[in-house]
Design an enzyme around this catalytic site. Structure first.
Site, PDB file in Angstrom:
ATOM      1  N   THR A 248      -1.617  -2.276   5.466  1.00  0.00           N
ATOM      2  CA  THR A 248      -2.984  -2.715   5.726  1.00  0.00           C
ATOM      3  C   THR A 248      -3.094  -3.314   7.136  1.00  0.00           C
ATOM      4  OG1 THR A 248      -3.417  -3.138   3.387  1.00  0.00           O
ATOM      5  CG2 THR A 248      -4.795  -4.313   4.971  1.00  0.00           C
ATOM      6  N   ALA A 249      -2.200  -4.228   7.448  1.00  0.00           N
ATOM      7  CA  ALA A 249      -2.277  -4.885   8.757  1.00  0.00           C
ATOM      8  C   ALA A 249      -2.053  -3.895   9.899  1.00  0.00           C
ATOM      9  CB  ALA A 249      -1.245  -6.020   8.840  1.00  0.00           C
TER      10      ALA A 249
ATOM     11  N   GLY B  71      -0.197  -1.108   0.686  1.00  0.00           N
ATOM     12  CA  GLY B  71       0.756  -2.183   0.841  1.00  0.00           C
ATOM     13  C   GLY B  71       0.266  -3.196   1.866  1.00  0.00           C
ATOM     14  N   CYS B  72       0.932  -4.341   1.920  1.00  0.00           N
ATOM     15  CA  CYS B  72       0.494  -5.410   2.808  1.00  0.00           C
ATOM     16  C   CYS B  72       0.754  -5.030   4.275  1.00  0.00           C
ATOM     17  CB  CYS B  72       1.181  -6.720   2.440  1.00  0.00           C
ATOM     18  SG  CYS B  72       2.970  -6.610   2.232  1.00  0.00           S
ATOM     19  N   TYR B  73       1.977  -4.618   4.580  1.00  0.00           N
ATOM     20  CA  TYR B  73       2.259  -4.181   5.953  1.00  0.00           C
ATOM     21  C   TYR B  73       1.339  -3.031   6.367  1.00  0.00           C
ATOM     22  CZ  TYR B  73       6.740  -6.823   6.167  1.00  0.00           C
ATOM     23  OH  TYR B  73       7.713  -7.793   6.206  1.00  0.00           O
TER      24      TYR B  73
END
Lengths: 349, 349, 349, 349
Positions: free
Chosen positions: D152-153, D148-150
């Site tokens: 990954t960061a 997911g995007c969150y």
């Protein structure tokens, strides 16, 4: 009719004061100063005020300001401290929206603001203008140090927990986000639309000037030094501050305490406050819902029922974080209704 | 105290009516209807209204609304025409913010709005609620058709030129730009942040529903049919309409007329209008300067001293273009001061 | 490998050149100059370029630049005209993104740009770098005057109609809207987020510097002087220009012509152009669909089948309106594929 | 040439895959499916792709997809798990951008995603596609679960600290902010421009679906369960994620460790990573500097030299947080250069 003066009327907090005071039934805006724009009509610079403010910018001199009952400083840091004393001796109330009188320790002030303090003697006389903490002192004050925008949002969010000893005050975290108007009306690259729009970043992580102010306020509430990590961020929008506050929950000696208890505690703490609004459990305050108003909206969360309490606190940085709070202080000083001129509903959408 | 009802209180014009009426000293908001949200507190849906509106959404039935002195329709097109008659026969004033009664020709209405008109007989009775044109008729009206947002900005901009026969009415151009709130509070792809943000486009160039309304109004002023090209555009922002109007200058028989004459003409035309503000020569009105207010700001240009007159006209689409104008109409109908509840200063920055 | 230099690499057109050239397979960025930032790594100022540009800003002197095959000027107006000759005599191609060589009439240039032209003799030698008009001349050019952003969008939109004598060239209207990056990377109040965000306005209605450039280009196409009203506006976003163009349709002697004919004419005019894209009938180009790309998207409308033709034309002001077009010119000069380094797809959403 | 299929090509991750793959020298986009838009040209829906993608949306059936070497799922959760097995048995690689195979515990998946998992047996076979952790496994994988995007960061930001046991893993805080495109291309009130623009809020504080995924990844790195508070927020912009991460510094047994040591540790950890960029000490990464690119930029702070380490980590949620990472995985699987097709420079400004 209270005669009000504004020193430094060309910045965003200045024009916001004008927006509020122009419709305040018991105030007449008598003087608005600006070195750069003296002689110009105020509404020529700010067409939004056309029809409501009939004043010309004047030079900031004490004689002109002496006709006022109260003078607001909406100036860069370092100006109010040069003029406050001369106004105070004339019996004029001074409400400073800049940082000059916020810190009680003149040396610490010098450290953060990069200049000597011009009138350290006045500092002790200044009352920190957070009505939810200092209401009675404000009513008696001659000189008000209006809180910064970040400190307002953070203190109102943390206070009930700290006053009641419910969180570990050595490990507080405030992750705070502000709209670009907080940087003021200054010609700077960093706050251009092309730099700020469609982007987001943290800044001043190593130390922001509002850090000592927040620590001072929270330490006062805790009655012992607090440990705070404060990270400010710049939002791609104009108005609004959102503080996301994290505290480690400390179960008190007397036994269990639930999220519902904390919710009740907040509601109790602020139940007579006109401008602090504790939202229903499960809410997420949105900065738009306080945009243009003097309100602070707060909600309380305990994610996953774990040990961390998360407080969400939103204000409009130019209103409750600056001009609105200044007028709230003025109302208290002059014995007016605390919400006089401040019954403003947020602009949604 | 005027008892007001709002049918369709969950859209942007509905909540904007609530923002204005909640602080209107002579109005009590008695009923707010919503089929979808009946039973829910209004301020649960709109936290910006907390502390100012103490009403629960109710179902839109005539009995409930009958306790009102005036009912505003902030509904999609096609609803007001189904309920207006039942309210009017009970002596209740009806102020319709939708398009149901704006066009005098029921067939043209059907053509543009894609449905039969449910009560064509009422159309002739409806007064077009543009106070700057119809003030006296509005005062006597039972049923008001509030102008659309684009038509308000365009008509106020063009009227002085057309009323005085100074431009070629066969070749009018209105290049108009609107914020996204004009599309309403509807779950649609086209107005998502990700679709509308950081982008700009024209839409409905082949024909927008506001075209016949504008033509009707300008034709009424010109006393003969006008020819208008109207191109609406969508701005990557929330509130505000900016009309850029182009007319071919026609020197009148009686001789030369200068830009200064036209400036004087506009100032004269609107000098008693509380909400139309003609800016100084050379100005460029900015939508932010009317954001949240009921003002229309106008400036007049003649680029290069040539034959084309350019009029710039800005409003807040939700205020002078909808809810504010509706309240202005209400004030006129009930004999209140025309600006009662509408002394709102735009939110800048 | 073509060695490229950029004079004035710290503005938005400079960094956009770097974004494109860094990935151009046949170009090496050899020199990037900046008086203010000499000695600093380019990617320290622009972290978006980290890993792709390994250059340090140098002072803008001729010797350093002499190692280049081509020098781009991404400077404020008035700089390229001071340095171009020295580079040209060394056989270096010069591509000027500023306005110094755009106007063929040095006196008119002085009038609009407020300074004497430093090398009027070079003006006639300069080729106006709009490939869709001047491709063959560009291939032979030593000195390119890259078109302005507004002129690119307006000319590409109007050209087919004017070249074919289909509109009244005395009454052209260009209502054009630009994102804030068009104002450049300069510390100015007017383009702050707090001033530009959530607002919209026209500016320079009395006369903008791009007016004579557009008139020059359209007059060249019409073979007689055109009459143009040009009104630029500032959008609350960063990148993108949208031109809404109005022309009075003139039926040619040989008989009827329909919107379908005009559509076909545009498709024919641009069918070999890699960067001009005529959309299907009924389309409304959206600036986001060219954001970051070198494309111009165009659609043609005839509202209500009346006499007015409306052309919608969008570009990214920093790409087809500046750096992309400059690289397109470079490709032509050096005999590369015209789209080398320019196969960039717009960033949507 | 690798033949690629995209199931669910009409959402933001789908169109972003198309933007990247259209210019990928070793990939041909063979199939793009959409139930709703089957039969429509892809570039009719997405004009930004005109000239680069010559495909028509087809229905999502296995036969059509069987001509592909790799199929990307850019679908809502719950779709990939219904089709993956049929593709895998035909020897087609599957790269799922949705959440279907991210969690190793099918029951936990059901809890968070509100449905039964359709093929729990495949879960153990799926490789979590974070190349910076799982590169070798990815190269051998048949089925990739893109992070997911969150997650990954947050993972890229925390990993070096956790892998080296430098922070108290029981008290991690991730305060994360995302642009609106993270919510997808869905007609919903909450992400309208008028709701999201000029405002900011937290959401899902009680528990977001990405929480278990982040905990799973960090627990894997820590080799024991971590305690994480994760608060997502919605930014008034389109693209970009900014994670502000807080950890309590734990001095290791072997003695003192300084911020410079941690900086060196991060640089070391990521020195061979093409897409993770550790900024210089004191930096504040800005989401605009990775907009449109596959980069993660990270900086490390220790405010006031105290015990709390603050990591700032930014990505473009649609690229490194979705489509770019998916292509990075594809490159690894097919033995291509890891950055093939991903040399994209962020769009600044």
């Amino acid at each position: 009719m209270i005669r009000a003066g504004i020193v430094g009327g060309t910045g965003y907090t200045g024009v916001e004061l004008l927006r509020i005071l122009a419709l305040h039934a018991e105030v007449e805006v008598a003087v608005v100063t600006s070195r750069a724009d003296a002689g110009l009509r105020v509404d020529a610079l700010y067409p939004s005020l056309r029809g409501t403010i009939d004043v010309v910018f004047s030079l900031p001199d004490i004689e002109t300001l002496s006709q006022c009952d109260v003078v607001f400083f909406a100036t860069p840091n370092g100006t109010a401290m040069l003029m406050a004393e001369q106004l105070l001796v004339r019996g004029i109330k001074v409400i400073d929206l800049s940082a000059d009188f916020r810190l009680k320790d003149a040396q610490e002030w010098s450290h953060w603001y990069g200049m000597e303090h011009a009138c350290p003697d006045l500092i002790s006389q200044a009352v920190y203008g957070l009505p939810e903490v200092n209401r009675e002192a404000i009513k008696q004050a001659q000189l008000i140090a209006c809180p910064g925008c970040y400190p307002t949002a953070v203190q109102l969010g943390f206070l009930p927990l700290i006053e009641n000893g419910l969180i570990d005050i050595k490990h507080l975290i405030a992750d705070v986000k502000s709209g670009a108007s907080g940087a003021g009306r200054k010609a700077e690259l960093a706050t251009l639309m092309s730099e700020t729009g469609e982007s987001f970043k943290a800044y001043a992580v190593s130390g922001h000037r509002h850090l000592p102010e927040i620590i001072q306020g929270l330490t006062f509430a805790a009655k012992e030094p607090v440990g705070l990590t404060f990270v400010p961020h710049l939002l791609p929008m104009i108005r609004g501050i959102h503080a996301t506050l994290y505290g480690q929950f400390v179960t008190p000696a007397e036994g269990d305490i639930t999220l519902a208890d904390i919710q009740a505690l907040y509601e109790q703490r602020y139940r007579h406050e006109a401008f602090v609004d504790v939202l229903a459990p499960g809410s997420h305050p949105d900065t738009r819902n306080v945009r243009g108003s003097n309100n602070c909206q707060i909600s309380i969360h305990q994610p996953q029922g774990k040990q961390v309490i998360v407080i969400l606190s939103v204000i409009d940085n130019l209103v409750k974080g600056a001009a609105g709070q200044a007028v709230q202080n003025m109302n208290l000083i002059f014995g007016l209704k605390e919400d006089a001129g401040l019954k403003i509903i947020a602009l949604y959408p």
